[in-house]
Design an enzyme around this catalytic site. Structure first.
Site, PDB file in Angstrom:
ATOM      1  CB  ILE A  10      -5.463   7.177   2.616  1.00 37.69           C
ATOM      2  CG1 ILE A  10      -3.514   7.056   3.517  1.00 37.69           C
ATOM      3  CG2 ILE A  10      -3.705   7.353   1.348  1.00 37.69           C
ATOM      4  CD1 ILE A  10      -4.118   6.040   4.924  1.00 37.69           C
ATOM      5  CG  ASN A  23       3.198   0.128  -9.482  1.00 40.11           C
ATOM      6  OD1 ASN A  23       4.079   0.439  -9.884  1.00 40.11           O
ATOM      7  ND2 ASN A  23       1.979   1.458  -9.739  1.00 40.11           N
ATOM      8  N   GLY A  31      -4.911   6.317  -8.014  1.00 41.36           N
ATOM      9  CA  GLY A  31      -5.880   6.032  -6.739  1.00 41.36           C
ATOM     10  C   GLY A  31      -5.369   6.383  -5.682  1.00 41.36           C
ATOM     11  CB  VAL A  32      -3.949   5.006  -2.372  1.00 46.54           C
ATOM     12  CG1 VAL A  32      -3.117   4.964  -1.625  1.00 46.54           C
ATOM     13  CG2 VAL A  32      -5.473   4.445  -1.713  1.00 46.54           C
ATOM     14  CG  ASP A  33       1.033   4.743  -5.852  1.00 50.67           C
ATOM     15  OD1 ASP A  33       2.129   5.761  -5.322  1.00 50.67           O
ATOM     16  OD2 ASP A  33       2.284   4.277  -6.911  1.00 50.67           O
TER      17      ASP A  33
END
Ligand code: AR6
Length: 169
Positions: A10, A23, A31-33
């Site tokens: 992404i 979060n 992960g994505v974050d």
């Protein structure tokens, strides 16, 4: 609105906005974050810190969304949303749908026309992929939005196939 799919990362997407599976702290994670903050550089975190110092002192509630700069990423904005942690004993589907609806509402406020979403809650937060795909696709299709393309970005082939089966139904 067109719903499209790609397999990939992404943080590499060219889009007006990319959605972060964040979060409540808005201060980063894995992960994505992790990928978004790593590639996007410190500007994103600085803006997240300002949000925490202001309107979001208690953090961003689950199911809500807020935008920041995209820093060095090939997008204009990052829309941070907080997915629900999957629970076997409690139905949190509305919160997962809300992540998608609220992200598109924020995208409309920004004037974003293309928005890339990861498979929110399906990593660390444990949501079964097929069920998450069902909820995500239904939520974006039902949203009244000016966004022209919603692109789901799936990290691996298995997730891509699950989303493909869902959007083909
Ligand atoms: N690009 C696209 N998809 C990815 C990427 C990437 N770079 N990395 C992982 N995925 P997750 P969550 C997939 O855990 O479940 C963070 O620590 C992954 O395979 O990123 O909503 C936050 O700070 C999975 O299918 O998000 C929160 O604390 C999906 O993206 C927490 O994790 C979502 O995985 C949020 O958990």
């Amino acid at each position: 609105m067109n719903v499209t799919l790609v397999q990939g990362d992404i943080s590499e997407q060219r889009a007006d906005a990319i959605v972060n599976a964040a979060n409540s702290s808005l201060l980063g994670g894995g992960g994505v974050d992790g990928a978004i903050h790593r590639r996007g550089g410190p500007e994103i975190l600085e803006e997240c810190r300002r949000l925490r110092a202001g309107h979001y002192g208690k953090g961003l509630p689950t199911g809500r969304a807020v935008a920041t700069t995209a820093g060095l990423l090939p997008a204009r904005w990052v829309i941070h949303t907080v997915g629900p942690v999957y629970s076997r004993s409690q139905d949190r589907s509305e919160l997962l749908a809300s992540c998608h609806q609220e992200s598109l509402r924020v995208a409309d406020e920004l004037g974003a026309r293309t928005v890339a979403f990861p498979a929110i809650s399906t990593g660390v937060y444990g949501w079964p992929l097929d069920d998450a795909a069902r909820i995500a696709v239904a939520a974006v299709r039902a949203a009244g939005t000016s966004v022209e393309e919603v692109r789901f970005v799936l990290f691996d082939t298995a997730a891509y196939e699950v989303f493909l089966a869902r959007i083909s139904r």
